[in-house]
Design an enzyme around this catalytic site. Structure first.
Site, PDB file in Angstrom:
ATOM      1  N   GLU A   1       0.838  -1.218   0.000  1.00 16.90           N
ATOM      2  CA  GLU A   1       0.000   0.000   0.000  1.00 16.90           C
ATOM      3  C   GLU A   1       0.869   1.263   0.000  1.00 16.90           C
ATOM      4  O   GLU A   1       2.073   1.192   0.236  1.00 16.90           O
ATOM      5  CB  GLU A   1      -0.926   0.016   1.220  1.00 16.90           C
ATOM      6  CG  GLU A   1      -0.186  -0.013   2.549  1.00 16.90           C
ATOM      7  CD  GLU A   1      -0.922   0.700   3.673  1.00 16.90           C
ATOM      8  OE1 GLU A   1      -1.476   1.784   3.430  1.00 16.90           O
ATOM      9  OE2 GLU A   1      -0.899   0.179   4.804  1.00 16.90           O
TER      10      GLU A   1
ATOM     11  N   LYS B   1      -5.322  10.739   1.101  1.00 19.32           N
ATOM     12  CA  LYS B   1      -5.498   9.398   1.668  1.00 19.32           C
ATOM     13  C   LYS B   1      -6.706   8.767   0.985  1.00 19.32           C
ATOM     14  O   LYS B   1      -7.824   9.258   1.105  1.00 19.32           O
ATOM     15  CB  LYS B   1      -5.711   9.499   3.182  1.00 19.32           C
ATOM     16  CG  LYS B   1      -5.909   8.160   3.859  1.00 19.32           C
ATOM     17  CD  LYS B   1      -6.082   8.314   5.363  1.00 19.32           C
ATOM     18  CE  LYS B   1      -6.732   7.080   5.945  1.00 19.32           C
ATOM     19  NZ  LYS B   1      -7.107   7.252   7.354  1.00 19.32           N
TER      20      LYS B   1
ATOM     21  N   VAL C   1      -5.230   0.229   2.863  1.00 22.83           N
ATOM     22  CA  VAL C   1      -5.450  -1.217   2.739  1.00 22.83           C
ATOM     23  C   VAL C   1      -6.698  -1.469   1.895  1.00 22.83           C
ATOM     24  O   VAL C   1      -6.693  -2.287   0.978  1.00 22.83           O
ATOM     25  CB  VAL C   1      -5.574  -1.866   4.138  1.00 22.83           C
ATOM     26  CG1 VAL C   1      -6.068  -3.301   4.029  1.00 22.83           C
ATOM     27  CG2 VAL C   1      -4.227  -1.809   4.870  1.00 22.83           C
TER      28      VAL C   1
ATOM     29  N   ASP D   1     -17.033   4.526  13.801  1.00 22.26           N
ATOM     30  CA  ASP D   1     -15.785   4.528  13.035  1.00 22.26           C
ATOM     31  C   ASP D   1     -15.216   3.118  12.894  1.00 22.26           C
ATOM     32  O   ASP D   1     -14.520   2.616  13.771  1.00 22.26           O
ATOM     33  CB  ASP D   1     -14.765   5.462  13.686  1.00 22.26           C
ATOM     34  CG  ASP D   1     -13.590   5.751  12.761  1.00 22.26           C
ATOM     35  OD1 ASP D   1     -13.458   5.046  11.734  1.00 22.26           O
ATOM     36  OD2 ASP D   1     -12.811   6.674  13.057  1.00 22.26           O
TER      37      ASP D   1
ATOM     38  N   SER E   1     -13.152   0.911   9.988  1.00 18.92           N
ATOM     39  CA  SER E   1     -12.409   1.131   8.742  1.00 18.92           C
ATOM     40  C   SER E   1     -13.000   0.348   7.575  1.00 18.92           C
ATOM     41  O   SER E   1     -13.432  -0.801   7.717  1.00 18.92           O
ATOM     42  CB  SER E   1     -10.955   0.706   8.928  1.00 18.92           C
ATOM     43  OG  SER E   1     -10.266   0.836   7.710  1.00 18.92           O
TER      44      SER E   1
ATOM     45  N   ASP F   1     -11.278  -0.856   5.442  1.00 14.53           N
ATOM     46  CA  ASP F   1     -10.341  -1.975   5.232  1.00 14.53           C
ATOM     47  C   ASP F   1     -11.034  -3.313   5.494  1.00 14.53           C
ATOM     48  O   ASP F   1     -10.835  -4.288   4.776  1.00 14.53           O
ATOM     49  CB  ASP F   1      -9.146  -1.878   6.199  1.00 14.53           C
ATOM     50  CG  ASP F   1      -8.223  -0.709   5.905  1.00 14.53           C
ATOM     51  OD1 ASP F   1      -8.478   0.038   4.935  1.00 14.53           O
ATOM     52  OD2 ASP F   1      -7.237  -0.542   6.653  1.00 14.53           O
TER      53      ASP F   1
ATOM     54  N   LYS G   1      -3.020  -1.847  15.572  1.00 15.03           N
ATOM     55  CA  LYS G   1      -2.570  -1.077  16.735  1.00 15.03           C
ATOM     56  C   LYS G   1      -3.672  -1.013  17.765  1.00 15.03           C
ATOM     57  O   LYS G   1      -4.848  -1.002  17.421  1.00 15.03           O
ATOM     58  CB  LYS G   1      -2.268   0.349  16.298  1.00 15.03           C
ATOM     59  CG  LYS G   1      -1.040   0.463  15.479  1.00 15.03           C
ATOM     60  CD  LYS G   1      -0.565   1.898  15.475  1.00 15.03           C
ATOM     61  CE  LYS G   1       0.755   2.009  14.791  1.00 15.03           C
ATOM     62  NZ  LYS G   1       0.643   2.237  13.355  1.00 15.03           N
TER      63      LYS G   1
HETATM   64  N1  PSU Z   1      -2.303   1.551  10.549  1.00 12.36           N
HETATM   65  C1  PSU Z   1      -0.989   1.798  10.677  1.00 12.36           C
HETATM   66  N2  PSU Z   1      -0.360   2.569   9.749  1.00 12.36           N
HETATM   67  C2  PSU Z   1      -1.020   3.097   8.673  1.00 12.36           C
HETATM   68  C3  PSU Z   1      -2.415   2.800   8.540  1.00 12.36           C
HETATM   69  C4  PSU Z   1      -3.011   2.033   9.483  1.00 12.36           C
HETATM   70  O1  PSU Z   1      -0.386   1.329  11.621  1.00 12.36           O
HETATM   71  O2  PSU Z   1      -0.414   3.804   7.857  1.00 12.36           O
HETATM   72  C5  PSU Z   1      -3.157   3.303   7.332  1.00 12.36           C
HETATM   73  C6  PSU Z   1      -3.391   2.137   6.335  1.00 12.36           C
HETATM   74  O3  PSU Z   1      -3.267   2.627   5.020  1.00 12.36           O
HETATM   75  C7  PSU Z   1      -4.826   1.740   6.622  1.00 12.36           C
HETATM   76  C8  PSU Z   1      -5.444   3.071   6.951  1.00 12.36           C
HETATM   77  O4  PSU Z   1      -5.452   1.097   5.530  1.00 12.36           O
HETATM   78  O5  PSU Z   1      -4.450   3.750   7.711  1.00 12.36           O
HETATM   79  C9  PSU Z   1      -6.744   2.958   7.717  1.00 12.36           C
HETATM   80  O6  PSU Z   1      -7.325   4.206   7.839  1.00 12.36           O
HETATM   81  P1  PSU Z   1      -8.795   4.351   8.437  1.00 12.36           P
HETATM   82  O7  PSU Z   1      -8.670   3.954   9.869  1.00 12.36           O
HETATM   83  O8  PSU Z   1      -9.141   5.793   8.243  1.00 12.36           O
HETATM   84  O9  PSU Z   1      -9.667   3.433   7.635  1.00 12.36           O
HETATM   85 MN    MN Z   2     -12.493   5.545   9.866  1.00  8.23          MN
END
Ligand code: PSU
Ligand code: MN
Length: 308
Positions: free
Chosen positions: A31, A92, A112, A144, A146, A148, A165
């Site tokens: 990614e 992003k 992702v 919230d 993701s 993903d 994390k």
């Molecule tokens: N977690 C990490 N580092 C990152 C991300 C997640 O430890 O860089 C990034 C990845 O690209 C993941 C995205 O797909 O954040 C998820 O963002 P959101 O929570 O807004 O869906």
């Molecule tokens: Mn989100």
């Protein structure tokens, strides 16, 4: 590994990936949000290059994905990697952002979620990252969760990561993955890794012991057309693992600050990552880099069996 003709005009393959497809070599996707929004310059660039080299050395071909000038890139040149690592104004890009960015010829770092989409279009079956997005703490109020997880649920892909994390709710993320039919495998571990540390209190579905086993599981799923991807959770190496209390405190502080400042939506994850980095004085970044490299190695090993 065929490309649907309708997609072709949107996709641009690097020479290296083109050649790999022709020769039926194992390809591993990477990614680019981790480059544009997940790590500071120049460590982001160094890490991206190092991961690609680890994959090459292990006998597979890396395909870092991004959207540049409205084109979906599958495999980036050195200049393009540098561009993604150092430019301001890269968006992003999750699933819903892709059409707008393409139509307006903009630049996007693929998360992702969108890397899964690009992988499907490009015929790539496995991809490597640091950590996936998931169910955020307090999601019962904020909603919230993701994207993903949804793309992982809907596509035939294996993701190699170091868990998620604990800025997220790991337990709820695992519950969500179960609902969506995503198999969660632990690489030589029974516990779900927690990114900066080797394990959390939560169990994975199955412990697997070698790359071939992971590939066999993926092939069984795909041959049977069972919906829901596969998450291969690979713990951070011992020597790079962080002190649990220190990282937990940094995360708690970051979460508190994000709430006070009213950070929400797509800004949340990058904000928390940068706050944790600040509070750990860069130690979290070193751990992050180590674990991504470790995932690249295992991902390439699995890739060799997954395309058979
Ligand atoms: N977690 C990490 N580092 C990152 C991300 C997640 O430890 O860089 C990034 C990845 O690209 C993941 C995205 O797909 O954040 C998820 O963002 P959101 O929570 O807004 O869906
Ligand atoms: Mn989100």
């Amino acid at each position: 590994m065929t490309i649907n003709k309708n997609y072709e005009k949107y996709l641009e393959f690097s020479d290296e990936v083109k050649k790999a497809k022709k020769e039926n070599k194992p390809i591993v996707a990477l990614e680019s949000t981790i480059i544009s929004h997940g790590m500071p310059y120049p460590k982001n660039l160094e890490t991206a290059k190092a991961c690609e080299d680890i994959i090459r050395k292990a006998g597979a071909v890396p395909a870092t994905t991004a959207i540049i000038n409205g084109k979906i890139k599958v495999g980036l040149s050195e200049e393009e990697l540098e561009f993604m690592a150092s430019s301001k104004g890269i968006i992003k890009t999750s699933s819903r952002d892709i059409p707008y960015i393409i139509a307006n010829k903009l630049n996007g770092g693929t998360t992702v979620a969108s890397t899964i989409i690009v992988s499907r279009l490009a015929g790539i079956k496995i991809f490597v990252t640091g950590g996936i997005g998931g169910v955020h703490r307090g999601a019962e109020k904020t909603f919230d969760i993701s994207r993903d997880l949804e793309e992982l649920a809907a596509n035939d892909i294996m993701i190699v990561c170091a868990g998620c994390k604990s800025i997220l709710d790991i337990g709820l993320t695992l519950e969500y993955l179960e609902t969506k039919g995503v198999s969660v495998l632990g690489y030589k571990t029974e516990k779900m890794p927690a990114f900066f540390t080797k394990s959390s209190q939560f169990k994975v579905d199955y412990k697997i012991n070698d790359p071939k086993e992971a590939a066999e599981i993926a092939k069984a799923k795909w041959n049977l057309d069972i919906k829901g991807g596969i998450l291969l959770a690979n713990p951070i190496p011992d020597e790079d693992s962080m002190d649990e209390q220190a990282i937990d405190k940094a995360i708690e502080d970051a979460l508190k600050e994000a709430e006070e400042k009213g950070i929400h939506g797509k800004e949340t994850t990058p904000y928390l990552l940068s706050k944790v980095l600040e509070e750990t004085k860069g130690k979290s970044l070193e751990a992050n880099i180590a674990l991504v490299k470790n995932n690249a190695k295992i991902g390439a090993e699995v890739a060799k069996y997954i395309y058979e």
